[in-house]
Design a protein around this motif. Structure first.
Motif, short mmCIF file in Angstrom:
data_model
loop_
_atom_site.label_atom_id
_atom_site.label_comp_id
_atom_site.label_asym_id
_atom_site.label_seq_id
_atom_site.Cartn_x
_atom_site.Cartn_y
_atom_site.Cartn_z
N ASP A 89 45.96 13.53 47.98
CA ASP A 89 45.09 13.58 46.83
C ASP A 89 45.80 13.75 45.46
OD1 ASP A 89 42.24 14.59 45.84
OD2 ASP A 89 43.49 16.26 45.44
N ARG A 128 37.96 15.49 47.70
CA ARG A 128 37.43 14.82 46.70
C ARG A 128 36.30 15.27 46.29
NH1 ARG A 128 41.14 11.83 44.96
NH2 ARG A 128 39.73 10.12 44.27
N THR A 150 36.86 17.31 39.26
CA THR A 150 38.25 17.07 38.39
C THR A 150 38.45 18.01 37.41
OG1 THR A 150 37.34 15.23 37.37
CG2 THR A 150 38.47 14.79 39.56
N TYR A 164 41.12 20.59 37.73
CA TYR A 164 42.44 20.35 37.42
C TYR A 164 42.81 20.26 36.10
CZ TYR A 164 41.47 19.27 42.40
OH TYR A 164 40.85 19.09 43.58
N GLU A 165 41.92 19.44 35.31
CA GLU A 165 42.28 19.30 33.90
C GLU A 165 42.33 20.37 33.12
OE1 GLU A 165 39.18 16.62 32.77
OE2 GLU A 165 39.75 14.93 33.69
#
Length: 302
Positions: A105, A190, A194, A197-198
């Protein structure tokens, strides 16, 4: 007013038709479920309440078979053995699966799709073939591992001996199921947004910090699922010891695992009634351990 009154029965009929259509879609599964699971379980429960005698034939035994099983040293030894197997093998397997899932990942690996397929491929190999393959590798006289040790002048460990057999079985099962559990964890990763994470990267978090503080906490439900699957698989261990028994008959006896013991009772000793009771007790142990694991996980989460 009459129009509204007439519309109510039509809605009810439409709702009934939709419900009937839903039952028709579910019916094939229910038929297979009842025929292949409920009926065999009920029949096994019925058999466990009887006993075959040389004089008198089949007689009702009540819970005598269960009482006998609870004091059967061979059965209790097998349960303790698979308990030790679970305590050693499952953390290693899930740790490897988690490591591979996080590595894939991360997006920093080359040929990640090929690596993912390579890690998953052992799960596609039937357990019988895997046990035969590893049995050949473990062979003390003809196995490649023993030959490699001899070439470098070392004494080869007896991987099929009593001291190392449990570890050898654990290695086979780990090789088989690490990829399966990795796919579950990778799929769960998945689904993590996201944006998390950013945002963490903007705050200065590195890859290890993101993995520890965001990814692993997000994987707790998937980890619990894989852990419960591992509980069920560990206590149902059968194919691997049954096949390796031919290579090490003095190490793996007919009661090495509870499943192997129930099989031997039913098809070798022809004691079907006692085998049914052993199988039911094994199911109770699996349910109890699975419930304990889930309860402990829920308490830790709260």
């Amino acid at each position: 007013m009459s129009t509204v009154t007439a519309a109510v029965p039509r809605r009810r009929r439409a709702g009934s038709r939709r419900a009937a259509a839903g039952y028709l879609f579910v019916a094939p599964f229910l038929v297979v479920f009842v025929a292949m699971l409920v009926v065999p379980l009920a029949y096994a429960g019925y058999l466990s309440l009887f006993r075959e005698q040389l004089i008198g034939g089949t007689t009702f035994a009540g819970l005598d078979n269960y009482t006998r099983a609870l004091s059967d040293d061979r059965l209790l030894g097998g349960v303790a053995r698979v308990g030790a197997f679970f305590a050693i093998q499952v953390p290693v397997m899930l740790g490897l699966a988690l490591f591979f899932a996080l590595a894939l990942d991360s997006g920093v690996l080359w040929l990640s799709r090929l690596l993912r397929l390579g890690i998953f491929v052992p799960y596609a190999v039937p357990s019988v073939v895997a046990a035969l393959m590893w049995g050949y590798l473990y062979g003390p006289d003809f196995g490649p591992i023993a030959q490699l040790f001899e070439k470098v002048g070392w004494n080869a460990p007896n991987l099929l001996g009593s001291d190392l057999m449990l570890g050898s079985l654990a290695n086979v099962v780990t090789w088989e199921f690490t990829g399966y559990n990795m796919i579950i964890l990778y799929a769960a990763l998945r689904s993590v947004p996201t944006e998390l994470y950013e945002a963490a990267a903007v705050d200065g978090a590195g890859a290890w910090r993101i993995a520890w503080s965001i990814k692993i906490p997000a994987l707790r439900p998937a980890l619990l699922l894989t852990l419960i699957f591992s509980v069920i698989g560990s206590f149902q261990l059968f194919n691997e010891p049954q096949l390796l028994q031919r290579l090490a008959p003095n190490v793996i006896d007919s009661a090495y695992t509870p499943n192997l013991y129930a099989y031997s009772l039913a098809f070798t000793s022809q004691d079907v009634n006692y085998a049914a009771a052993v199988s039911f007790l094994l199911g109770v142990v699996i349910v109890a351990v699975s419930y304990t694991v889930q309860l402990a996980a829920n308490r830790r989460r709260s």
